[in-house]
Design an enzyme around this catalytic site. Structure first.
Site, PDB file in Angstrom:
ATOM      1  N   ARG A  35      12.173  27.748 -27.990  1.00 51.50           N
ATOM      2  CA  ARG A  35      12.464  26.363 -27.543  1.00 51.50           C
ATOM      3  C   ARG A  35      13.173  25.563 -28.516  1.00 51.50           C
ATOM      4  O   ARG A  35      12.689  25.927 -29.806  1.00 51.50           O
ATOM      5  CB  ARG A  35      11.270  25.636 -26.969  1.00 51.50           C
ATOM      6  CG  ARG A  35      11.695  24.232 -26.797  1.00 51.50           C
ATOM      7  CD  ARG A  35      10.319  23.449 -26.164  1.00 51.50           C
ATOM      8  NE  ARG A  35      10.317  22.043 -25.975  1.00 51.50           N
ATOM      9  CZ  ARG A  35       9.816  20.930 -26.907  1.00 51.50           C
ATOM     10  NH1 ARG A  35       9.225  21.442 -27.809  1.00 51.50           N
ATOM     11  NH2 ARG A  35      10.049  19.934 -26.764  1.00 51.50           N
ATOM     12  N   ARG A  76      13.332   1.957 -25.249  1.00 52.42           N
ATOM     13  CA  ARG A  76      12.605   1.411 -26.445  1.00 52.42           C
ATOM     14  C   ARG A  76      12.923  -0.108 -26.274  1.00 52.42           C
ATOM     15  O   ARG A  76      13.577  -0.806 -26.019  1.00 52.42           O
ATOM     16  CB  ARG A  76      13.041   2.023 -27.469  1.00 52.42           C
ATOM     17  CG  ARG A  76      13.094   3.481 -27.430  1.00 52.42           C
ATOM     18  CD  ARG A  76      13.546   4.248 -28.953  1.00 52.42           C
ATOM     19  NE  ARG A  76      13.288   5.603 -29.044  1.00 52.42           N
ATOM     20  CZ  ARG A  76      12.423   6.400 -29.257  1.00 52.42           C
ATOM     21  NH1 ARG A  76      11.226   5.629 -29.450  1.00 52.42           N
ATOM     22  NH2 ARG A  76      12.215   7.617 -29.093  1.00 52.42           N
ATOM     23  N   LYS A 217      11.240  19.140 -16.291  1.00 51.01           N
ATOM     24  CA  LYS A 217      10.047  18.802 -16.986  1.00 51.01           C
ATOM     25  C   LYS A 217       9.389  17.540 -16.124  1.00 51.01           C
ATOM     26  O   LYS A 217       9.958  16.464 -15.973  1.00 51.01           O
ATOM     27  CB  LYS A 217      10.348  18.240 -18.224  1.00 51.01           C
ATOM     28  CG  LYS A 217      10.917  19.224 -19.279  1.00 51.01           C
ATOM     29  CD  LYS A 217      11.146  18.715 -20.514  1.00 51.01           C
ATOM     30  CE  LYS A 217      10.073  17.982 -21.476  1.00 51.01           C
ATOM     31  NZ  LYS A 217      10.692  17.732 -22.762  1.00 51.01           N
ATOM     32  N   THR A 275       2.186  20.965 -24.140  1.00 52.55           N
ATOM     33  CA  THR A 275       1.956  20.189 -24.976  1.00 52.55           C
ATOM     34  C   THR A 275       0.413  20.111 -25.331  1.00 52.55           C
ATOM     35  O   THR A 275      -0.555  20.065 -24.461  1.00 52.55           O
ATOM     36  CB  THR A 275       2.165  18.734 -24.085  1.00 52.55           C
ATOM     37  OG1 THR A 275       3.119  18.955 -23.663  1.00 52.55           O
ATOM     38  CG2 THR A 275       1.994  17.571 -25.280  1.00 52.55           C
TER      39      THR A 275
END
Length: 481
Positions: A35, A76, A217, A275
């Protein structure tokens, strides 16, 4: 170099692992797909890493896949005058569009699309969920919020809105530039982050135009709600538990993982579990027992691949991490109960002829005298159908297409190798027998099950099922049908 396991391993390349020598060592240790995380590193870094993978592939004489993981839209906060403020439950402040550095009373949130989507009472999560806020009064340019939990807020922390679909492009300008670069250097898979709806994947596929396989994802609750329609546009899917765990309650994440794996397996879509699988191994040579159980559970669920992130990208024990993950998977697949778990779920038949033939091949291969299954595939469809059935015999996928071989490196149970395109039934039998014996998957006198499509070389559904026997010593190199 054959794997002793069916589930595959994806490893992230980074400063700790992208040198040619380390890439080769990781592939030897068990990595099937590498990856490239476009949230970090330069284009030059990623180009060098891909070159190292291709070098390792040549040295090991087995296909290795390369997955480009796009960063996705990042929402953000703005900046604070003093970099950081203290907060506590009950603290109130305003988020707005004013770029002036913030303080304890207000701060910029430079995303008008978020304000338009907010409603009174909605939950906001900041800094990966470390700060939880509740929306009070709001307009299309500001929102008053109350802190429910958390102690500090600092510059540029991420914002998540689990209860709303935010109308942002799934492919911001950075991702479009990264995508063009990744396709130019020849990656095999492209992963789209923060997918919210099927249209996000449709946009990616339109841009990719078949030059790589496309993977979604799943890390937003909104994506879970539209999982079936998203899978319509997927060549693969990832259970991205990091960000998914921010927006879901902890007890919901394992349930979501099982839901995604089950749906992907039913479709024959390769699924990666990712993860924090061996997170402690970023700084320790051995995992916790809980991490070992986590890896094992993903293997028991029949995931196509398990992924290492920081463990190999920046950790101190990249080789050890791959070795531990590989051994855990191998141990699971030696469990006497494991075959019954793989046999418990089989996909429905969408294309009756092809699916029925593949299901029949899996059933026929259960005979003890069958050593392996050999699948001839051009674009990978026949091989993926076979993998969807989760056969317990080794599956050798032969393809004349290097791109297909590399993409299939992600798929459960497939040992993919390059081979010439057969031109006749005799070629199919001879090539299957020779290859099975060359790679040590069959011995003299054993039965080999062959799956192919005709006309030869034309992509499409499998329509040919044959049995052949590996020749015994002194009988020559030809198999007999």
């Amino acid at each position: 170099m054959l794997r002793a396991r069916r589930a595959r391993i994806v490893a992230t390349l980074g400063p700790a692992s992208r040198s040619p020598g380390m890439v080769k060592a990781l592939a030897e240790a068990g990595v099937d797909v590498f990856r490239l995380n476009f949230s970090h590193g330069s284009h030059e870094d990623h180009a060098a890493a891909l070159k190292a993978v291709r070098g390792a592939e040549l040295a090991l004489k087995r296909p290795l896949g390369v997955l480009a993981d796009l960063q996705g839209p990042k929402l953000r906060l703005g900046r604070f005058a003093n970099v950081e403020i203290d907060v506590k439950p009950g603290h109130t402040m305003r988020f707005d569009l004013d770029p002036t550095p913030g303080d304890e009373t207000r701060v910029q949130m430079p995303h008008p699309e978020i304000f338009r989507a907010l409603r009174t009472g909605m939950l906001l999560l900041l800094d990966d969920g470390r700060v939880r806020l509740r929306v009070g009064e709001r307009s299309d340019e500001w929102a008053d919020v109350t802190v429910e939990s958390g102690t500090k807020l600092s510059d540029r922390k991420g914002v998540a809105v689990p209860e709303a679909v935010i109308p942002v492009s799934a492919l911001p300008p950075k991702d479009r530039e990264d995508l063009a670069f990744a396709l130019r250097i020849g990656v095999d898979w492209v992963a789209l982050s923060f997918v919210q709806k099927a249209e996000d994947m449709a946009e990616l596929k339109q841009l990719v135009k078949g030059r790589a396989a496309c993977l979604a994802k799943i890390e937003k609750p909104q994506a879970l709600a539209q999982l079936d329609s998203i899978l319509d546009y997927c060549d693969g899917v990832m259970v991205a538990r990091g960000d998914l765990g921010v927006e879901l309650e902890p007890e919901e994440v394992p349930v979501a993982q099982k839901q995604i794996i089950r749906a992907a397996r039913d479709r024959g879509v390769p699924v990666i579990v990712a993860t924090q699988m061996l997170e402690s191994m970023t700084s320790a040579p051995a995992p916790t027992r809980a991490e070992a159980s986590d890896v094992a559970n993903a293997a028991y669920e029949g995931a196509d691949a398990l992924m290492l992130s920081a463990e190999t990208a920046s950790g101190g024990y990249p080789l050890e991490s791959v070795g531990v993950m590989s051994r855990i998977i191998e141990r699971v697949e030696c469990d006497p109960l494991w075959p019954s778990l793989m046999d418990a779920e089989h996909a429905g038949m969408n294309d009756f002829d092809a699916d029925a033939l593949v299901a029949a091949a899996r059933k026929a291969a259960e005979a003890q005298s069958t050593a392996c299954i050999v699948v001839f595939t051009t674009l990978g469809g026949t091989a993926r159908r076979m993998a969807r059935e989760r056969p317990l015999q080794p599956v050798l996928a032969l393809t004349p297409n290097p791109d297909t071989a590399r993409r299939l490196a992600l798929v459960w149970g497939l040992e993919t190798r390059l081979g010439k395109e057969p031109t006749s039934l005799e070629d199919v039998t001879d090539d299957a027998v020779t290859s099975a014996m060359t790679y040590g998957l069959a011995q003299g006198g054993q039965r080999i099950l062959i799956l192919a499509g005709t006309p030869f070389g034309a992509p499409g559904a499998a329509n040919l099922l044959r049995l052949a026997h590996a020749p015994t010593k002194g009988k020559g190199g030809k198999g007999r049908a």
